[in-house]
Design a protein around this motif. Structure first.
Motif, PDB file in Angstrom:
ATOM      1  N   UNK A 187       0.861  -1.183   0.000  1.00 27.95           N
ATOM      2  CA  UNK A 187       0.000   0.000   0.000  1.00 27.95           C
ATOM      3  C   UNK A 187       0.895   1.230   0.000  1.00 27.95           C
ATOM      4  N   UNK A 188       0.299   2.402  -0.137  1.00 28.41           N
ATOM      5  CA  UNK A 188       1.077   3.641  -0.102  1.00 28.41           C
ATOM      6  C   UNK A 188       1.888   3.718   1.188  1.00 28.41           C
ATOM      7  N   UNK A 189       3.156   4.049   1.054  1.00 30.95           N
ATOM      8  CA  UNK A 189       4.019   4.207   2.210  1.00 30.95           C
ATOM      9  C   UNK A 189       4.657   2.925   2.711  1.00 30.95           C
ATOM     10  N   UNK A 190       4.292   1.780   2.124  1.00 31.47           N
ATOM     11  CA  UNK A 190       4.915   0.519   2.519  1.00 31.47           C
ATOM     12  C   UNK A 190       6.095   0.225   1.598  1.00 31.47           C
ATOM     13  N   UNK A 191       7.045  -0.583   2.061  1.00 28.95           N
ATOM     14  CA  UNK A 191       8.211  -0.882   1.222  1.00 28.95           C
ATOM     15  C   UNK A 191       7.826  -1.652  -0.032  1.00 28.95           C
ATOM     16  N   UNK A 192       8.542  -1.439  -1.107  1.00 28.03           N
ATOM     17  CA  UNK A 192       8.274  -2.119  -2.380  1.00 28.03           C
ATOM     18  C   UNK A 192       8.496  -3.621  -2.253  1.00 28.03           C
ATOM     19  N   UNK A 193       9.512  -3.994  -1.456  1.00 21.33           N
ATOM     20  CA  UNK A 193       9.817  -5.397  -1.199  1.00 21.33           C
ATOM     21  C   UNK A 193       9.529  -5.664   0.275  1.00 21.33           C
ATOM     22  N   UNK A 194       8.813  -6.732   0.553  1.00 20.67           N
ATOM     23  CA  UNK A 194       8.467  -7.064   1.930  1.00 20.67           C
ATOM     24  C   UNK A 194       9.724  -7.300   2.755  1.00 20.67           C
ATOM     25  N   UNK A 195       9.845  -6.655   3.919  1.00 14.25           N
ATOM     26  CA  UNK A 195      11.003  -6.918   4.775  1.00 14.25           C
ATOM     27  C   UNK A 195      10.915  -8.322   5.376  1.00 14.25           C
ATOM     28  N   UNK A 196      12.044  -8.874   5.768  1.00 16.24           N
ATOM     29  CA  UNK A 196      12.070 -10.173   6.429  1.00 16.24           C
ATOM     30  C   UNK A 196      11.720  -9.962   7.892  1.00 16.24           C
ATOM     31  N   UNK A 197      10.673 -10.621   8.351  1.00 18.33           N
ATOM     32  CA  UNK A 197      10.249 -10.510   9.743  1.00 18.33           C
ATOM     33  C   UNK A 197      10.978 -11.562  10.573  1.00 18.33           C
ATOM     34  N   UNK A 198      11.755 -11.111  11.561  1.00 22.28           N
ATOM     35  CA  UNK A 198      12.514 -12.029  12.393  1.00 22.28           C
ATOM     36  C   UNK A 198      11.910 -12.181  13.784  1.00 22.28           C
ATOM     37  N   UNK A 199      10.791 -11.592  14.028  1.00 22.00           N
ATOM     38  CA  UNK A 199      10.132 -11.696  15.323  1.00 22.00           C
ATOM     39  C   UNK A 199       9.527 -13.088  15.489  1.00 22.00           C
ATOM     40  N   UNK A 200       9.575 -13.621  16.709  1.00 19.61           N
ATOM     41  CA  UNK A 200       8.963 -14.922  16.958  1.00 19.61           C
ATOM     42  C   UNK A 200       7.544 -14.793  17.481  1.00 19.61           C
ATOM     43  N   UNK A 201       7.222 -13.650  18.069  1.00 18.87           N
ATOM     44  CA  UNK A 201       5.882 -13.437  18.610  1.00 18.87           C
ATOM     45  C   UNK A 201       5.370 -12.075  18.173  1.00 18.87           C
ATOM     46  N   UNK A 202       4.075 -11.872  18.305  1.00 17.15           N
ATOM     47  CA  UNK A 202       3.449 -10.639  17.865  1.00 17.15           C
ATOM     48  C   UNK A 202       2.544 -10.123  18.974  1.00 17.15           C
ATOM     49  N   UNK A 203       2.405  -8.814  19.073  1.00 16.02           N
ATOM     50  CA  UNK A 203       1.645  -8.181  20.159  1.00 16.02           C
ATOM     51  C   UNK A 203       0.172  -8.041  19.798  1.00 16.02           C
ATOM     52  N   UNK A 204      -0.677  -8.342  20.778  1.00 15.36           N
ATOM     53  CA  UNK A 204      -2.112  -8.141  20.639  1.00 15.36           C
ATOM     54  C   UNK A 204      -2.665  -7.542  21.920  1.00 15.36           C
ATOM     55  N   UNK A 205      -3.845  -6.984  21.829  1.00 17.32           N
ATOM     56  CA  UNK A 205      -4.442  -6.268  22.952  1.00 17.32           C
ATOM     57  C   UNK A 205      -4.970  -7.175  24.055  1.00 17.32           C
ATOM     58  N   UNK A 206      -5.371  -8.399  23.721  1.00 15.90           N
ATOM     59  CA  UNK A 206      -5.972  -9.253  24.748  1.00 15.90           C
ATOM     60  C   UNK A 206      -5.752 -10.726  24.419  1.00 15.90           C
ATOM     61  N   UNK A 207      -5.949 -11.560  25.439  1.00 18.48           N
ATOM     62  CA  UNK A 207      -5.877 -12.996  25.215  1.00 18.48           C
ATOM     63  C   UNK A 207      -7.071 -13.478  24.390  1.00 18.48           C
ATOM     64  N   UNK A 208      -8.180 -12.757  24.469  1.00 22.87           N
ATOM     65  CA  UNK A 208      -9.344 -13.107  23.647  1.00 22.87           C
ATOM     66  C   UNK A 208      -9.015 -12.977  22.161  1.00 22.87           C
ATOM     67  N   UNK A 209      -8.306 -11.926  21.814  1.00 23.19           N
ATOM     68  CA  UNK A 209      -7.911 -11.743  20.425  1.00 23.19           C
ATOM     69  C   UNK A 209      -6.960 -12.864  19.997  1.00 23.19           C
ATOM     70  N   UNK A 210      -6.042 -13.241  20.871  1.00 24.80           N
ATOM     71  CA  UNK A 210      -5.135 -14.351  20.569  1.00 24.80           C
ATOM     72  C   UNK A 210      -5.925 -15.645  20.367  1.00 24.80           C
ATOM     73  N   UNK A 211      -6.938 -15.866  21.188  1.00 28.10           N
ATOM     74  CA  UNK A 211      -7.762 -17.070  21.051  1.00 28.10           C
ATOM     75  C   UNK A 211      -8.467 -17.088  19.700  1.00 28.10           C
ATOM     76  N   UNK A 212      -8.943 -15.935  19.250  1.00 28.80           N
ATOM     77  CA  UNK A 212      -9.617 -15.869  17.939  1.00 28.80           C
ATOM     78  C   UNK A 212      -8.628 -16.183  16.814  1.00 28.80           C
ATOM     79  N   UNK A 213      -7.395 -15.720  16.954  1.00 27.92           N
ATOM     80  CA  UNK A 213      -6.371 -16.044  15.968  1.00 27.92           C
ATOM     81  C   UNK A 213      -6.101 -17.544  15.958  1.00 27.92           C
ATOM     82  N   UNK A 214      -5.945 -18.101  17.143  1.00 28.33           N
ATOM     83  CA  UNK A 214      -5.648 -19.525  17.267  1.00 28.33           C
ATOM     84  C   UNK A 214      -6.777 -20.375  16.706  1.00 28.33           C
ATOM     85  N   UNK A 215      -8.005 -19.952  16.871  1.00 26.50           N
ATOM     86  CA  UNK A 215      -9.170 -20.678  16.369  1.00 26.50           C
ATOM     87  C   UNK A 215      -9.487 -20.362  14.905  1.00 26.50           C
TER      88      UNK A 215
END
Length: 121
Positions: free
Chosen positions: A18-46
């Motif tokens: 999208x506008x303002x994003x890099x032309x080539x996707x950067x390599x993501x080296x993170x092992x975990x990602x931040x979310x606002x609640x455990x409920x949101x994590x549960x929805x991702x997992x399900x």
């Protein structure tokens, strides 16, 4: 992206910045990602919500590579696995049904008995 030549697809397929994003996707080296609640994590997992929560399962870099492979092969989707054994087991038990096309590396052809149950149905 099928209207482009293979070389262009190899470089550009799978990522639509999208506008303002890099032309080539950067390599993501993170092992975990931040979310606002455990409920949101549960929805991702399900699989009720899209997103990433643990890199061993999926991350933006892997999704990009799988999408690129699918586009290059003319497929709807692709699945990356961490090992050949995971690919054989996952593909045979879950995703491959009779008359599907499945791309295997040369070594995988040495164990055809693993595939017989999947294709004999």
């Amino acid at each position: 992206m099928a209207q482009y030549k293979t070389g262009t697809q190899c470089v550009q397929a799978g990522w639509n910045p999208k506008n303002g994003e890099p032309r080539v996707l950067p390599i993501y080296q993170s092992t975990t990602f931040k979310y606002e609640s455990t409920d949101q994590m549960a929805r991702l997992f399900d699989l009720e919500e899209d997103g990433f929560y643990y890199s061993r399962l999926q991350n933006p870099t892997n999704e990009y590579v799988a999408t690129k492979i699918a586009e290059l092969e003319g497929g709807n989707s692709a699945m990356l696995t961490s090992s050949g054994q995971a690919a054989l087991t996952g593909g045979r038990k879950k995703y491959v049904v009779r008359k599907d096309e499945f791309i295997l590396l040369q070594r995988a052809t040495m164990v055809p008995h693993l595939w017989e149950p999947a294709f004999s149905k």
